[in-house]
Scaffold this motif. Sequence first.
Motif, PDB file in Angstrom:
ATOM      1  N   MET A   1      36.229  35.594  35.198  1.00 58.86           N
ATOM      2  CA  MET A   1      37.336  34.559  34.861  1.00 58.86           C
ATOM      3  C   MET A   1      38.749  35.161  35.191  1.00 58.86           C
ATOM      4  SD  MET A   1      37.814  32.247  31.423  1.00 58.86           S
ATOM      5  CE  MET A   1      38.774  30.929  31.352  1.00 58.86           C
ATOM      6  N   GLU A   2      39.613  34.495  35.896  1.00 58.06           N
ATOM      7  CA  GLU A   2      40.950  35.014  36.101  1.00 58.06           C
ATOM      8  C   GLU A   2      41.962  34.672  35.032  1.00 58.06           C
ATOM      9  OE1 GLU A   2      39.714  37.405  39.075  1.00 58.06           O
ATOM     10  OE2 GLU A   2      41.816  37.165  38.627  1.00 58.06           O
ATOM     11  N   PRO A   3      42.968  35.335  34.915  1.00 57.92           N
ATOM     12  CA  PRO A   3      43.906  34.985  33.926  1.00 57.92           C
ATOM     13  C   PRO A   3      44.895  33.745  34.142  1.00 57.92           C
ATOM     14  CG  PRO A   3      44.663  36.909  35.117  1.00 57.92           C
ATOM     15  CD  PRO A   3      43.229  36.645  35.553  1.00 57.92           C
ATOM     16  N   GLY A   4      44.914  33.009  33.181  1.00 60.23           N
ATOM     17  CA  GLY A   4      45.795  31.625  33.690  1.00 60.23           C
ATOM     18  C   GLY A   4      46.662  31.174  32.463  1.00 60.23           C
ATOM     19  N   VAL A   5      46.909  29.883  32.211  1.00 60.87           N
ATOM     20  CA  VAL A   5      47.573  29.437  31.083  1.00 60.87           C
ATOM     21  C   VAL A   5      46.941  28.518  30.275  1.00 60.87           C
ATOM     22  CG1 VAL A   5      49.835  28.255  30.519  1.00 60.87           C
ATOM     23  CG2 VAL A   5      49.794  29.640  32.945  1.00 60.87           C
ATOM     24  N   ALA A   6      47.217  28.840  28.938  1.00 58.00           N
ATOM     25  CA  ALA A   6      46.180  27.885  27.939  1.00 58.00           C
ATOM     26  C   ALA A   6      47.015  26.574  27.852  1.00 58.00           C
ATOM     27  CB  ALA A   6      46.542  28.586  26.599  1.00 58.00           C
ATOM     28  N   GLY A   7      46.322  25.744  27.132  1.00 58.49           N
ATOM     29  CA  GLY A   7      46.543  24.238  26.972  1.00 58.49           C
ATOM     30  C   GLY A   7      48.058  24.043  26.513  1.00 58.49           C
ATOM     31  N   ASP A   8      48.457  25.111  25.720  1.00 62.45           N
ATOM     32  CA  ASP A   8      49.733  24.940  25.110  1.00 62.45           C
ATOM     33  C   ASP A   8      50.822  25.444  25.793  1.00 62.45           C
ATOM     34  OD1 ASP A   8      49.139  27.477  24.781  1.00 62.45           O
ATOM     35  OD2 ASP A   8      49.462  27.298  22.539  1.00 62.45           O
ATOM     36  N   GLY A   9      50.583  25.974  26.960  1.00 65.49           N
ATOM     37  CA  GLY A   9      51.434  26.447  27.930  1.00 65.49           C
ATOM     38  C   GLY A   9      51.962  27.831  27.803  1.00 65.49           C
ATOM     39  N   THR A  10      51.130  28.531  26.945  1.00 62.93           N
ATOM     40  CA  THR A  10      51.268  30.036  26.723  1.00 62.93           C
ATOM     41  C   THR A  10      50.373  30.650  27.612  1.00 62.93           C
ATOM     42  OG1 THR A  10      49.785  29.972  25.021  1.00 62.93           O
ATOM     43  CG2 THR A  10      52.031  29.732  24.352  1.00 62.93           C
ATOM     44  N   PRO A  11      50.464  32.047  28.060  1.00 66.44           N
ATOM     45  CA  PRO A  11      49.776  32.743  28.864  1.00 66.44           C
ATOM     46  C   PRO A  11      48.576  33.034  28.236  1.00 66.44           C
ATOM     47  CG  PRO A  11      51.844  33.664  29.009  1.00 66.44           C
ATOM     48  CD  PRO A  11      51.914  32.533  27.984  1.00 66.44           C
ATOM     49  N   ASP A  12      47.277  33.078  28.851  1.00 66.74           N
ATOM     50  CA  ASP A  12      45.997  33.589  28.207  1.00 66.74           C
ATOM     51  C   ASP A  12      46.323  35.130  27.814  1.00 66.74           C
ATOM     52  OD1 ASP A  12      44.752  31.278  28.347  1.00 66.74           O
ATOM     53  OD2 ASP A  12      44.017  31.563  30.410  1.00 66.74           O
ATOM     54  N   ARG A  13      45.578  35.591  26.748  1.00 66.35           N
ATOM     55  CA  ARG A  13      45.314  36.834  26.423  1.00 66.35           C
ATOM     56  C   ARG A  13      44.343  37.362  26.890  1.00 66.35           C
ATOM     57  NH1 ARG A  13      45.978  35.836  19.922  1.00 66.35           N
ATOM     58  NH2 ARG A  13      48.233  35.878  19.615  1.00 66.35           N
ATOM     59  N   ARG A  14      44.368  38.639  27.429  1.00 64.25           N
ATOM     60  CA  ARG A  14      43.626  39.313  28.247  1.00 64.25           C
ATOM     61  C   ARG A  14      42.891  40.488  27.528  1.00 64.25           C
ATOM     62  NH1 ARG A  14      46.775  40.565  34.019  1.00 64.25           N
ATOM     63  NH2 ARG A  14      47.419  38.766  34.476  1.00 64.25           N
ATOM     64  N   ALA A  15      41.661  40.482  27.676  1.00 64.16           N
ATOM     65  CA  ALA A  15      40.814  41.461  27.057  1.00 64.16           C
ATOM     66  C   ALA A  15      39.862  42.121  27.928  1.00 64.16           C
ATOM     67  CB  ALA A  15      39.987  40.694  25.854  1.00 64.16           C
ATOM     68  N   LEU A  16      39.915  43.317  27.997  1.00 64.48           N
ATOM     69  CA  LEU A  16      39.028  44.346  28.741  1.00 64.48           C
ATOM     70  C   LEU A  16      37.875  44.882  27.695  1.00 64.48           C
ATOM     71  CD1 LEU A  16      38.323  46.002  31.020  1.00 64.48           C
ATOM     72  CD2 LEU A  16      40.023  47.551  30.294  1.00 64.48           C
ATOM     73  N   VAL A  17      36.562  44.601  28.188  1.00 64.52           N
ATOM     74  CA  VAL A  17      35.552  45.285  27.353  1.00 64.52           C
ATOM     75  C   VAL A  17      34.855  46.331  28.164  1.00 64.52           C
ATOM     76  CG1 VAL A  17      33.222  44.624  26.322  1.00 64.52           C
ATOM     77  CG2 VAL A  17      35.206  43.032  26.307  1.00 64.52           C
ATOM     78  N   VAL A  18      35.022  47.582  27.712  1.00 65.82           N
ATOM     79  CA  VAL A  18      34.419  48.703  28.216  1.00 65.82           C
ATOM     80  C   VAL A  18      33.146  49.172  27.541  1.00 65.82           C
ATOM     81  CG1 VAL A  18      34.891  50.979  29.039  1.00 65.82           C
ATOM     82  CG2 VAL A  18      36.802  49.274  28.896  1.00 65.82           C
ATOM     83  N   GLU A  19      32.051  48.817  28.067  1.00 66.71           N
ATOM     84  CA  GLU A  19      30.617  49.116  27.326  1.00 66.71           C
ATOM     85  C   GLU A  19      29.337  49.154  28.272  1.00 66.71           C
ATOM     86  OE1 GLU A  19      27.773  49.676  25.496  1.00 66.71           O
ATOM     87  OE2 GLU A  19      29.317  49.064  24.003  1.00 66.71           O
ATOM     88  N   ASP A  20      28.725  50.095  28.364  1.00 68.35           N
ATOM     89  CA  ASP A  20      27.779  50.444  29.356  1.00 68.35           C
ATOM     90  C   ASP A  20      26.235  49.520  29.025  1.00 68.35           C
ATOM     91  OD1 ASP A  20      27.198  52.176  27.247  1.00 68.35           O
ATOM     92  OD2 ASP A  20      25.904  53.696  28.297  1.00 68.35           O
ATOM     93  N   GLU A  56      46.179  45.188  33.048  1.00 71.69           N
ATOM     94  CA  GLU A  56      47.270  45.236  31.620  1.00 71.69           C
ATOM     95  C   GLU A  56      46.827  44.414  30.796  1.00 71.69           C
ATOM     96  OE1 GLU A  56      51.171  44.318  33.258  1.00 71.69           O
ATOM     97  OE2 GLU A  56      51.411  46.122  34.242  1.00 71.69           O
ATOM     98  N   PRO A  57      45.720  44.468  30.379  1.00 72.97           N
ATOM     99  CA  PRO A  57      45.257  43.844  29.140  1.00 72.97           C
ATOM    100  C   PRO A  57      45.960  43.905  27.803  1.00 72.97           C
ATOM    101  CG  PRO A  57      43.780  45.827  29.322  1.00 72.97           C
ATOM    102  CD  PRO A  57      44.739  45.788  30.310  1.00 72.97           C
ATOM    103  N   ASP A  58      45.699  42.782  26.848  1.00 67.22           N
ATOM    104  CA  ASP A  58      46.443  42.898  25.671  1.00 67.22           C
ATOM    105  C   ASP A  58      45.367  43.534  24.508  1.00 67.22           C
ATOM    106  OD1 ASP A  58      48.657  41.142  26.295  1.00 67.22           O
ATOM    107  OD2 ASP A  58      47.059  39.575  26.794  1.00 67.22           O
ATOM    108  N   LEU A  59      44.073  43.603  24.988  1.00 65.02           N
ATOM    109  CA  LEU A  59      43.171  43.903  23.848  1.00 65.02           C
ATOM    110  C   LEU A  59      42.222  44.782  24.659  1.00 65.02           C
ATOM    111  CD1 LEU A  59      41.486  44.211  21.124  1.00 65.02           C
ATOM    112  CD2 LEU A  59      40.536  41.962  21.776  1.00 65.02           C
TER     113      LEU A  59
END
Length: 259
Positions: A1-20, A56-59
């Motif tokens: 899923m690519e980053p976009g814009v939430a329904g309230d107009g704010t940028p989506d927060r990005r989370a990177l999951v690093v797990e094997d 450049e994830p937020d989390l």
Amino acid sequence: MEPGVAGDGTPDRRALVVEDDADIRSLIDLTLSAQGFVIRTAATGRDGLQLAREWEPDLITLDLGLPGIDGLEVCRRVREFSDAYLVVVSARQDEVDRLMALQTGADDFLVKPFSPRELQARVTAMFRRPRGAGEVATVTTAGSESSSVVLGGSAVPEGHEVLVHGPVGVDVDGRRAFVSDDEVELTRTEFDLLTHLMRTPARVWTREALLRTVWGNDWVGDAHLVEVHIGNLRRKLTQASGDKGLIHTVRGVGYRMGG
């Protein structure tokens, strides 16, 4: 899923999951997606580092037992270029592993098997922390107003809140900390702790009060986190200044600014 814009107009927060582990990776993906995060995943430390740089994830959630580059080394390298919130999610239960992760730059540590609701609660509390960007109309130094302040040899932009205590200066809105003229690289958590201590330098903050103020009222962790992050912050300030007393421990109570 690519980053976009939430329904309230704010940028989506990005989370990177690093797990094997594919099952756990999918569980964390679903858990954070339910909170509105845009997710990317990586199964190795090397791939996780590359995505952290490029996306450049937020989390970031990070396993310790990764193939190739292990989680602690990934954490250390991430902290060289990113201030993303970082939660270690690991099957390792020894206190030494938790301490090493926190000292390397993690904001929190969650032990497998974990409750998805607990992960959501901790992430929510993290993102509720005050980040220092407030409605500040003037530059403030040590409680007095000034039209211009210099930190690290450069003038702080007008309108930024500035805190100064002894050799330590903080540009709150710019999220930069200095000892004398040297900038000190701090994690998000370390910066927030320093800011709160400096705003009331005479006040002694208990560990529980710092948890509520910095981590948020709904934080579900324990006060031991405060001790670890204060220790990291004190070490960095001491390395930059040679003064071990910039953060003072009040035995049996908590912490305040020294001097």
